[in-house]
Design a protein around this motif. Structure first.
Motif, mmCIF file in Angstrom:
data_model
loop_
_atom_site.group_PDB
_atom_site.id
_atom_site.type_symbol
_atom_site.label_atom_id
_atom_site.label_comp_id
_atom_site.label_asym_id
_atom_site.label_seq_id
_atom_site.Cartn_x
_atom_site.Cartn_y
_atom_site.Cartn_z
ATOM 1 N N CYS A 102 0.836 -1.214 0.000
ATOM 2 C CA CYS A 102 0.000 0.000 0.000
ATOM 3 C C CYS A 102 0.867 1.258 0.000
ATOM 4 N N LYS A 103 1.968 1.218 0.760
ATOM 5 C CA LYS A 103 2.879 2.365 0.765
ATOM 6 C C LYS A 103 3.449 2.602 -0.628
ATOM 7 N N LYS A 104 3.833 1.491 -1.305
ATOM 8 C CA LYS A 104 4.344 1.634 -2.668
ATOM 9 C C LYS A 104 3.279 2.221 -3.589
ATOM 10 N N GLN A 105 2.034 1.735 -3.445
ATOM 11 C CA GLN A 105 0.954 2.244 -4.278
ATOM 12 C C GLN A 105 0.692 3.721 -3.998
ATOM 13 N N ILE A 106 0.789 4.096 -2.699
ATOM 14 C CA ILE A 106 0.581 5.514 -2.344
ATOM 15 C C ILE A 106 1.670 6.373 -2.967
ATOM 16 N N LEU A 107 2.933 5.916 -2.883
ATOM 17 C CA LEU A 107 4.030 6.668 -3.486
ATOM 18 C C LEU A 107 3.849 6.781 -5.005
ATOM 19 N N GLN A 108 3.424 5.659 -5.624
ATOM 20 C CA GLN A 108 3.184 5.690 -7.069
ATOM 21 C C GLN A 108 2.046 6.636 -7.420
ATOM 22 N N ALA A 109 0.978 6.611 -6.590
ATOM 23 C CA ALA A 109 -0.146 7.520 -6.835
ATOM 24 C C ALA A 109 0.295 8.976 -6.682
ATOM 25 N N LYS A 110 1.163 9.239 -5.696
ATOM 26 C CA LYS A 110 1.666 10.609 -5.515
ATOM 27 C C LYS A 110 2.486 11.039 -6.727
ATOM 28 N N ARG A 111 3.334 10.112 -7.227
ATOM 29 C CA ARG A 111 4.126 10.454 -8.419
ATOM 30 C C ARG A 111 3.229 10.708 -9.624
ATOM 31 N N ILE A 112 2.206 9.859 -9.792
ATOM 32 C CA ILE A 112 1.278 10.047 -10.913
ATOM 33 C C ILE A 112 0.555 11.379 -10.788
ATOM 34 N N ARG A 113 0.130 11.703 -9.556
ATOM 35 C CA ARG A 113 -0.570 12.975 -9.351
ATOM 36 C C ARG A 113 0.354 14.158 -9.637
ATOM 37 N N LYS A 114 1.605 14.052 -9.175
ATOM 38 C CA LYS A 114 2.565 15.123 -9.438
ATOM 39 C C LYS A 114 2.804 15.276 -10.934
ATOM 40 N N ASN A 115 2.963 14.129 -11.629
ATOM 41 C CA ASN A 115 3.174 14.187 -13.080
ATOM 42 C C ASN A 115 1.972 14.807 -13.788
ATOM 43 N N ARG A 116 0.766 14.435 -13.330
ATOM 44 C CA ARG A 116 -0.430 15.015 -13.942
ATOM 45 C C ARG A 116 -0.487 16.518 -13.726
ATOM 46 N N GLN A 117 -0.135 16.955 -12.527
ATOM 47 C CA GLN A 117 -0.126 18.397 -12.263
ATOM 48 C C GLN A 117 0.892 19.100 -13.156
ATOM 49 N N GLU A 118 2.075 18.482 -13.312
ATOM 50 C CA GLU A 118 3.083 19.079 -14.196
ATOM 51 C C GLU A 118 2.606 19.083 -15.643
ATOM 52 N N TYR A 119 1.956 17.990 -16.054
ATOM 53 C CA TYR A 119 1.430 17.936 -17.420
ATOM 54 C C TYR A 119 0.357 19.001 -17.640
#
Length: 204
Positions: A102-119
């Motif tokens: 779950c921690k890995k998934q949370i970190l991945q979700a945070k990275r995806i969210r950050k990438n989406r914000q940058e996009y």
């Protein structure tokens, strides 16, 4: 040493007494009955002591059987507890693995969210700029305009060169005309001087 001895005595009494149901007392009673049976004077008294011993033995056997059943039950309970303990350990290990996942998934979700914000931010910046086709059209238009201005520049330079040459010719012509006028003026002065000298000379 006294405390250790007392503990040993208590431990032995518990082992003899079983679950505390009076086995120690029954054994003592059995020993006393055996002694009385050995010292009995008559057959009736000996038979009575013999019956008491048999009754006491039956009670001891029953108590021992019950103790064995309790012992077996405790063993099964211990095995069950060990099984439950292992299952709990496996569940805890599984829970830790799930937490780590779950921690890995949370970190991945945070990275995806950050990438989406940058996009999204980059898309907004791109939207404020013209697209590629429009930019190419503007560049083509600017190229044509630059080419047209280059032709105008060449034409103006040609005209300036022509005017420079014409001005040079004009200056040369003016200079020659001025020289001619000066020469004519000098010639007129010479002619006037000659005429004046002729007029002043006496006739022969």
């Amino acid at each position: 040493m006294g405390a250790v001895t007392d503990d040993e005595v208590i431990r032995k009494r518990l082992l003899i007494d079983g679950d505390g149901a009076g086995d120690d007392r029954r054994i003592n009673l059995l020993v006393k009955s055996f002694i009385k049976w050995c010292n009995s004077g008559s057959q009736e008294e000996g038979y009575s002591q013999y019956q008491r011993m048999l009754s006491t033995l039956s009670q001891c056997e029953f108590s021992m059987g019950k103790t064995l059943l309790v012992y077996d039950m405790n063993l099964r309970e211990m095995e069950n507890y060990e099984k439950i303990y292992k299952e709990i350990e496996c569940s805890i290990a599984g829970a830790h693995e799930k937490i780590a996942e779950c921690k890995k998934q949370i970190l991945q979700a945070k990275r995806i969210r950050k990438n989406r914000q940058e996009y999204d931010a980059l898309a907004k910046v791109i939207q404020h700029h013209p697209d590629r086709h429009e930019t190419l059209r503007e560049l083509e238009s600017l190229g044509k305009e630059l080419e047209h201005l280059s032709h105008i520049k060449e034409s103006v330079e040609d005209k300036l060169e022509l005017r420079r040459k014409q001005f040079h010719v004009l200056l040369s012509t003016i200079h020659e005309l001025q020289q001619t006028l000066e020469n004519d003026e000098k010639l007129s002065e010479v002619e006037e001087a000659q005429e004046a000298s002729i007029e002043t000379d006496p006739k022969p």
